[in-house]
Every structure is written in C-alpha cells, then in structure tokens.
Design a protein around this motif. Structure first.
Motif, PDB file in Angstrom:
ATOM      1  N   ALA B 142       0.826  -1.210   0.000  1.00 46.56           N
ATOM      2  CA  ALA B 142       0.000   0.000   0.000  1.00 46.56           C
ATOM      3  C   ALA B 142       0.861   1.261   0.000  1.00 46.56           C
ATOM      4  CB  ALA B 142      -0.919  -0.010   1.225  1.00 46.56           C
ATOM      5  N   PHE B 143       2.162   1.084   0.115  1.00 44.87           N
ATOM      6  CA  PHE B 143       3.064   2.234   0.162  1.00 44.87           C
ATOM      7  C   PHE B 143       3.327   2.751  -1.248  1.00 44.87           C
ATOM      8  CE2 PHE B 143       5.538   2.518   4.344  1.00 44.87           C
ATOM      9  CZ  PHE B 143       4.482   2.011   5.070  1.00 44.87           C
ATOM     10  N   GLY B 144       3.125   4.040  -1.426  1.00 42.87           N
ATOM     11  CA  GLY B 144       3.479   4.685  -2.684  1.00 42.87           C
ATOM     12  C   GLY B 144       4.714   5.553  -2.472  1.00 42.87           C
ATOM     13  N   PRO B 145       5.163   6.266  -3.510  1.00 38.18           N
ATOM     14  CA  PRO B 145       6.354   7.120  -3.338  1.00 38.18           C
ATOM     15  C   PRO B 145       6.263   8.108  -2.170  1.00 38.18           C
ATOM     16  CG  PRO B 145       5.795   6.941  -5.648  1.00 38.18           C
ATOM     17  CD  PRO B 145       4.696   6.260  -4.900  1.00 38.18           C
ATOM     18  N   PRO B 146       5.114   8.782  -1.929  1.00 35.00           N
ATOM     19  CA  PRO B 146       5.093   9.725  -0.784  1.00 35.00           C
ATOM     20  C   PRO B 146       5.320   9.026   0.547  1.00 35.00           C
ATOM     21  CG  PRO B 146       3.233  10.128  -2.235  1.00 35.00           C
ATOM     22  CD  PRO B 146       3.825   8.834  -2.663  1.00 35.00           C
ATOM     23  N   GLU B 147       4.724   7.818   0.690  1.00 28.27           N
ATOM     24  CA  GLU B 147       4.883   7.084   1.958  1.00 28.27           C
ATOM     25  C   GLU B 147       6.349   6.654   2.148  1.00 28.27           C
ATOM     26  OE1 GLU B 147       2.362   6.503  -0.125  1.00 28.27           O
ATOM     27  OE2 GLU B 147       0.650   7.103   1.101  1.00 28.27           O
ATOM     28  N   TYR B 148       6.958   6.185   1.072  1.00 32.76           N
ATOM     29  CA  TYR B 148       8.352   5.780   1.158  1.00 32.76           C
ATOM     30  C   TYR B 148       9.242   6.973   1.504  1.00 32.76           C
ATOM     31  CZ  TYR B 148       8.224   0.901  -0.248  1.00 32.76           C
ATOM     32  OH  TYR B 148       8.032  -0.455  -0.256  1.00 32.76           O
ATOM     33  N   VAL B 452      14.289   9.282  -5.809  1.00 31.91           N
ATOM     34  CA  VAL B 452      13.270   8.785  -6.737  1.00 31.91           C
ATOM     35  C   VAL B 452      11.883   8.957  -6.125  1.00 31.91           C
ATOM     36  CG1 VAL B 452      12.388   6.705  -7.876  1.00 31.91           C
ATOM     37  CG2 VAL B 452      14.828   7.206  -7.934  1.00 31.91           C
ATOM     38  N   ALA B 453      11.757   8.596  -4.834  1.00 34.51           N
ATOM     39  CA  ALA B 453      10.458   8.730  -4.165  1.00 34.51           C
ATOM     40  C   ALA B 453      10.016  10.187  -4.144  1.00 34.51           C
ATOM     41  CB  ALA B 453      10.548   8.173  -2.742  1.00 34.51           C
ATOM     42  N   PHE B 454      10.936  11.086  -3.868  1.00 38.08           N
ATOM     43  CA  PHE B 454      10.634  12.528  -3.795  1.00 38.08           C
ATOM     44  C   PHE B 454      10.172  13.048  -5.161  1.00 38.08           C
ATOM     45  CE2 PHE B 454      12.369  16.918  -4.265  1.00 38.08           C
ATOM     46  CZ  PHE B 454      11.607  17.553  -3.314  1.00 38.08           C
ATOM     47  N   ARG B 455      10.930  12.711  -6.179  1.00 41.43           N
ATOM     48  CA  ARG B 455      10.609  13.234  -7.510  1.00 41.43           C
ATOM     49  C   ARG B 455       9.343  12.585  -8.074  1.00 41.43           C
ATOM     50  NH1 ARG B 455      16.538  13.520 -10.253  1.00 41.43           N
ATOM     51  NH2 ARG B 455      15.446  14.223 -12.113  1.00 41.43           N
ATOM     52  N   GLN B 456       9.174  11.293  -7.830  1.00 35.28           N
ATOM     53  CA  GLN B 456       7.951  10.626  -8.303  1.00 35.28           C
ATOM     54  C   GLN B 456       6.717  11.190  -7.611  1.00 35.28           C
ATOM     55  OE1 GLN B 456       8.659   6.438  -7.677  1.00 35.28           O
ATOM     56  NE2 GLN B 456       9.446   6.142  -9.766  1.00 35.28           N
ATOM     57  N   MET B 459       5.877  14.398  -9.151  1.00 31.09           N
ATOM     58  CA  MET B 459       5.345  14.194 -10.509  1.00 31.09           C
ATOM     59  C   MET B 459       3.875  13.786 -10.435  1.00 31.09           C
ATOM     60  SD  MET B 459       8.002  12.305 -13.036  1.00 31.09           S
ATOM     61  CE  MET B 459       9.569  12.067 -12.275  1.00 31.09           C
ATOM     62  N   ILE B 460       3.582  12.872  -9.488  1.00 36.83           N
ATOM     63  CA  ILE B 460       2.198  12.393  -9.324  1.00 36.83           C
ATOM     64  C   ILE B 460       1.281  13.570  -8.976  1.00 36.83           C
ATOM     65  CG2 ILE B 460       0.683  10.969  -7.849  1.00 36.83           C
ATOM     66  CD1 ILE B 460       3.159   9.113  -7.444  1.00 36.83           C
ATOM     67  N   SER B 461       1.791  14.442  -8.087  1.00 35.07           N
ATOM     68  CA  SER B 461       0.939  15.530  -7.576  1.00 35.07           C
ATOM     69  C   SER B 461       1.053  16.803  -8.424  1.00 35.07           C
ATOM     70  CB  SER B 461       1.339  15.839  -6.133  1.00 35.07           C
ATOM     71  OG  SER B 461       2.637  16.401  -6.120  1.00 35.07           O
TER      72      SER B 461
END
Lengths: 184, 502
Positions: B142-148, B452-456, B459-461
């Motif tokens: 359930a973890f996405g880039p923001p959670e990571y 990567v998590a920060f940039r993704q 990008m998502i938001s």
C-alpha cells in the motif's frame, strides 16, 4: 584493566570502567574547539560547492524536476545546517572560554603520514608490482613504521602473510589480482 | 499461518544443504571473531567480507553475511564480560554488569547466560519474523512514493537522534551522504551528474569503498596516530572458570530474557540502531522492575540476560524492514542491502514472492546459526579471547592489507582503492571531529531511493507538496519525524527551566 584496542565509531565514549562516564557528552553538547569550527566550515564549504555545481545543471520545476534539483536542495540544506551549527558554536564560544586540548593523548602525526604515505605508494605501483609482492612490501613497511623493527620477526611475518593471502585469494577464491612483473 | 510454517520447512531444506550449512558456520565463526575484535564490529565485518561472497549464489552469500552479523553480535559480548572491552556497539551495556560478574569469578555464568539468552531470543525472534514478515509485506504494497519518502525521512531523523554527539551533526552527515549518493547517473533522467567527466564515477561511488574507508581505514588511522607505547599494549586474557550458571541464576534470568526479547523485537522494527536502543531500554526496564535495583552495576545477572536477549531479538527483527520494505533501518542491515543489490536481489514487498528460496532460506539459516553460535560460544570462549593477544602493531597492517585486497576484488580496479583511501581519510577526520559515520552510510544507501520517491511524488501531484500530508500513512510518518525533531528542543527547554529554577 584491559585497554580498549579500538573504538567503534558507533560506540559511545566509554570510560575504562565501562560505565559510559562520557555519555553525558553524547547529546546536544558541542565541544568548543578549533577542530569543531574547522569541521563545520569544511562541511559548509562542501554544501556551497554542491549548490554551485547543481546550479550548472538543469533544475526544472517541482512538477518535472531536472538533474540538478535534488543536489541543489541538499546543498542548500547542508549550508543551512552547517551554518546553524557554526552559529551555535560561536555563541557558545563567546559564552564559555574555549576548552584547552591539554590532557589529550599526544598524536604521532609523523607516524600517521608515513603509514598513509606507504599505503598510497604501494597502491600507486600495485598493478606493476603484482599482488604477492605488493602485499609483502606493504606489510614489511607498515610493520616497521609501527615499531616492529627486528628483521627476523617482521620479514618472515610479512612473507608468510603475503603467501597466505596469495593462496587464499588467488589460488583458493580464484580472485583475479594483479600479477605484476613477477607474473604470479 | 500454516502456509508460513510450510515455507519455513522448505527454508530449512534450503539452509540445511551441506554448502549452505558450511557458509552459515563460516559466517558465524568469522562474525564471532569480528565481534571479539574490539571496534571492527558487524558493519566493517560485513563490508570487508562482501567481496568474498561474489562467487556465491545470492542465498549462500546472504546466509554467510547474516551469520557474520549475528555472530558479531554474539562475539561482542564475550570481550565485554571478560575484559570490559565492548567488541561492538550493542555490547556496551553488557560491560556494566557482565564485567562485574567476571571480577567476582562469575564470568562463566555471565557468558553462558549471554549465549542461552541470545539463543532463546533468537528462537522467539525467528518465529516473529516468520509470522510478521508476510503480512507486513502485503501492507507495504500500500506504500506509494510519498509514503516511502516520509518513511525514509523519518528513518534519518530517528537515526540522527539516537546516534552521535549532537543531532545537528548527525543530520549534517546524513545530508553529506545524500549528496555523495547523487554522484553518477541521475536515476530519473539518466544524465551524468557530479562525475567531473570520470567514467569510473558514472555508476556512482562504490558503496563498499565508503563502508571500508569510513569504518576500517578510518579506525586504523586513528590508532596509528596514537603514540607507539599505546600500540605496544597487550590485553590480558583471564582464565575461564565455572562455565555453567546455577538454577538460581536461571530463575533470575528467565524473566529478563523474555522481556528483553519482546523489547528487542519491537525496537528492531523501527528505524535506528536497533540493538543499541534495545539493550539500553532493556537494561533500564530491568533495573526498574527489579526488587534489588541497587545490585545493578555490581554484577546483577539480570543486567546481562535482558540486554543480551534484546540485542539478539533486535538483530532478527531488523531483517523485517530490510526484506519487506527494502529499507534498512540500521547500518548493518544497510550493508546487507548493499550486498543484496550487488547479488542482483532487490528487497521489497515482492521479494518474498520473487525470491522465496532466499527469504525462507535465510530465515531458517538464522535458526541454525543461533544453534551453531550457542555451541561455539560456550566452549570456545577462551580460544576467541586469545585473538586479543595479537598486538595492535601487527593487527593494523593486517587490516590494511585485507582492506586493500577486498576493495580491489570488487571491480578489479585500483580506482576503488583510491576512493577507499579518500573515505578513509574522511572517516579519520570524522572521528577526530566527533561526527557519526552511521547516518552518512545510511544516507548513501537510501539516497537514490529517497530522490526517486521525492521526484515521483511531485510528478504524481503535479508539483504539489500537499501529496506528503494528504495521505494518512505519509502524514503519520512526518508527524513522527516532527516529534523526534522536537524532542531535543524540549530537552533543552526543560534543562534550562531546571537550571533557572535552581
């Protein structure tokens, strides 16, 4: 009382009694010394260099960030943290007289330079000398620098170490290490 | 639950092959030796021996490296008790009562309690690992880039808070590690970054060079700088008497062992140097619940049993975040992550499904390793302690030779040796200026993932930072981060208020 041979980088400073008398220093307290200021300044400079280098790369936008965005943020963050650290240090230095380094164990800088210099020198000729000869010369020189002066002790020790390492890494583990001019 | 047990049985089948048993035994022996050697510790030990696993398959390699990890944890307690010399960080607490017991001629019961407590804790810890890891892995999906991103930031702050002399210095080191981690190919755009035209730097800074440099070379240089008289000193190895604890000792120890196991297992799941926090917490709790707290510090067996069990349980549970999230919460597991990546295995929620033989094989090998360690530690303690007889002036050149050899074997490149020396010099200065290497190393490993998590996330938001606070799991981690950041501030305020009151 047994003396600690090495200090673990993660281990809090421990008194000979093992009771962690130095633990009071663990948190929050900043040691007011010249080394602290130099350390803080070096890190600030590192942050500044990172920032300047990042600005030379595409930054982009937050929506589509470029290559330089992340290092730029980190460079600025590091400058901020090290600036804060230096500021706290200066404020404390003004409030408290600087601690004297008297009582510290006197260091042997010459021994350190010779030791590190030997490591560098052997590495420079590592490929040309080959692994067995490099390891033998490295051991021989480092042992002498650290005070093992008797040839009848350090020569056989260096030779045996080089042979054991050669058979362990080259013959047994089949690791391709430099053969050098002796060709083994 | 039964499925997990079935997998565990299969894991025992994998771990019990002659080859894997031998690597497990070798790892345990080497780890114990490393643990006995003061200062080298599991971090440098694993880092030094990663190159030796290059010829092995990933399962055997991780079995051996994991053996080194918990072997070093076991070995560290030996010198703590016998000589008051902590072999590694988590053994510092064991020194307090363990050494006092040894001084009273009770080194045997102390060592045996350590080994037995660690075995019990390891056994319970493994069952926790078996039953908790799969559901946690599912939850991790359930973890996405923001959670990571938030989780990793939380990890940095916790680690910075619990290590080192000051949080600001630890944070600075974490940021320096993150910057060093950006060298190489940009993980999103693929452009070269901060490489200064060097082809060798395109693949980034070699992790092993940093680990061996900071911890191995840095430590050696610190010792070399000391006056030669200090290099002459030898450690006296005492004789071992009365190996077995009495029934009374067992009765006193069992409660602390079980409590220590619970504390250690729980602490191992959260970011930070779990074994250190676990041993400290266990000792404090044991002193609090004891009917005779005045005995602590004077040779109370509870002060050995609790922390040592907590230490071992924390080591076991620290594998859960490593395997199921792909995020190491402690430096030794960060190095194990590096080893996994070198062997082409990416830990994460899908690892249990994609590499079941590795996951369950390693878990089963931990149990076997615990048993091996119990057998090793009881009768061979005097033998291991004899390593301390090697004078430093012989030991230091040997370590340097081993570091250079190990480093060259990574890529068959002298460039890596130069990098190792560079970070060795940096490690030396860091030790002199009292900076911690652990946040630096953790940041170096996690840096690319964090970026990567920060940039993704952004990008998502579409560039909206609200993505980090609009998602419940992410905001929970960020709030926890804030609390950890504010703790030192509150401490300072309370301290100054107390001073003002006086």
């Amino acid at each position: 009382m047994a003396e600690r041979l090495w200090t673990n980088p993660l281990t809090p400073s421990l008194s000979p009694s093992g009771r962690g008398e130095g633990e009071g220093k663990l948190r929050g307290e900043i040691q007011l010394s010249r080394d602290e200021i130099i350390g803080g300044a070096v890190i600030f400079l590192f942050g500044a260099v990172t920032t300047v280098l990042s600005l030379g790369m595409p930054i982009g936008t937050f929506r589509k960030s470029g290559t330089g965005m992340f290092p730029l943020i980190l460079g600025i963050l590091l400058m901020f943290l090290s600036g804060l650290f230096l500021l706290r240090l200066f404020l404390k230095t003004r409030a408290t007289p600087e601690k004297s380094s008297a009582g510290e164990i006197p260091g042997s800088s010459k021994q350190l330079v010779l030791f590190f210099g030997t490591m560098v020198l052997v590495t420079l000729f590592f490929n040309r000398l080959g692994y067995p000869l490099s390891s033998f010369l490295l051991m021989l020189a480092l042992l002498r620098i650290l005070g093992v002066k008797r040839w009848r002790f350090n020569f056989p020790l260096s030779f045996i170490t080089a042979i054991v390492c050669y058979f362990l890494f080259v013959q047994w583990l089949k690791i391709p290490l430099p053969k050098g001019w002796i060709g083994i | 639950m039964f499925e997990s047990l079935q997998h565990l049985v299969n894991g025992f089948g994998i771990a019990a092959t002659v080859q894997n048993l031998l690597y497990c035994l070798l790892g345990c022996i080497v780890g114990t030796v490393i643990g006995v050697l003061p200062g080298i510790g599991p971090i440098a030990g694993i880092a030094l021996l990663i190159p030796a696993t290059f010829g092995l398959n990933p399962t055997s390699a991780i079995i051996m490296l994991a053996g080194i990890y918990y072997g070093a944890m076991y070995g560290g307690s030996t010198t703590s008790i016998l000589l008051n010399v902590p072999g590694e960080t988590a053994s510092v607490i064991t020194c307090i009562d363990g050494y006092q017991m040894a001084q009273k001629g009770r080194a045997g019961p102390a060592l045996a309690t350590c080994a037995i407590g660690s075995f019990i804790a390891g056994t319970i810890g493994i069952f926790g690992l078996v039953f908790l890891a799969p559901p946690l892995a599912e939850a991790a999906l359930a973890f996405g880039p923001p959670e990571y991103f938030s989780l990793m930031v939380f990890g940095f702050i916790v680690l910075s808070n619990v290590t080192g002399t000051s949080i600001i210095k630890s944070l600075m080191m974490a940021v320096v590690g993150l910057i060093i981690g950006t060298i190489g190919i940009d993980p999103v755009t693929g452009d070269a970054r901060l490489t200064f035209g060097s082809i060798s730097l395109l693949s980034g800074i070699e992790f092993v060079a940093v680990a061996i440099g900071l911890f191995g070379i840095g430590e050696v240089l610190i010792n070399v700088e000391k006056p030669s008289e200090m290099l002459e000193q030898r450690v006296l190895v005492p004789r071992l008497r009365e190996l077995y604890p009495t029934l009374q000792d067992f009765k006193k120890s069992i409660g602390p062992i079980l409590r220590g196991t619970g504390i250690g297992f729980g602490v191992g799941l959260v970011p930070g140097p779990a074994p250190v926090i676990a041993t400290y917490s266990s000792y404090m709790i044991e002193r609090k619940v004891s009917k005779h707290p005045e005995e602590f510090g004077k040779g109370a067996i509870e002060g050995v049993a609790g922390p040592e069990s907590a230490n071992n349980a924390a080591c076991q549970s620290a594998f859960i975040p490593l395997f199921v999230l792909g995020i190491p919460f402690a430096p030794p597991t960060a190095i194990l992550l590096g080893a996994l990546l070198i062997h082409g295995v990416s830990p994460g929620p899908l690892m249990i499904g994609q590499h079941p033989e590795l996951f369950w094989g390693v878990i089963a090998s931990m149990y076997i390793g615990n048993f091996i360690l119990l057998i090793l530690n009881l009768p061979f303690v005097p033998l291991f302690a004899n390593i301390l007889r090697i004078p430093k002036k012989v030991l230091l050149p040997l370590v340097i030779l081993f570091c250079i050899t190990g480093m060259y074997t990574v890529n068959n490149s002298v460039f890596d040796i130069w990098m190792m020396f560079l970070f060795g010099g940096m490690g030396f200065l860091m030790r002199k200026w009292a900076y911690e290497g652990a946040p630096f190393l953790l940041a170096l490993v996690l840096g690319p993932k964090l970026e990567v998590a920060f940039r993704q996330s952004l990008m998502i938001s579409h560039g909206d930072f609200g993505v980090f606070i609009n998602r419940p799991i992410s905001v929970a981690f960020l709030l926890a981060t804030l609390i950890f950041l504010l703790i030192p501030v509150f401490r300072i305020i309370i301290k100054s208020m107390k001073k003002g009151g006086v």
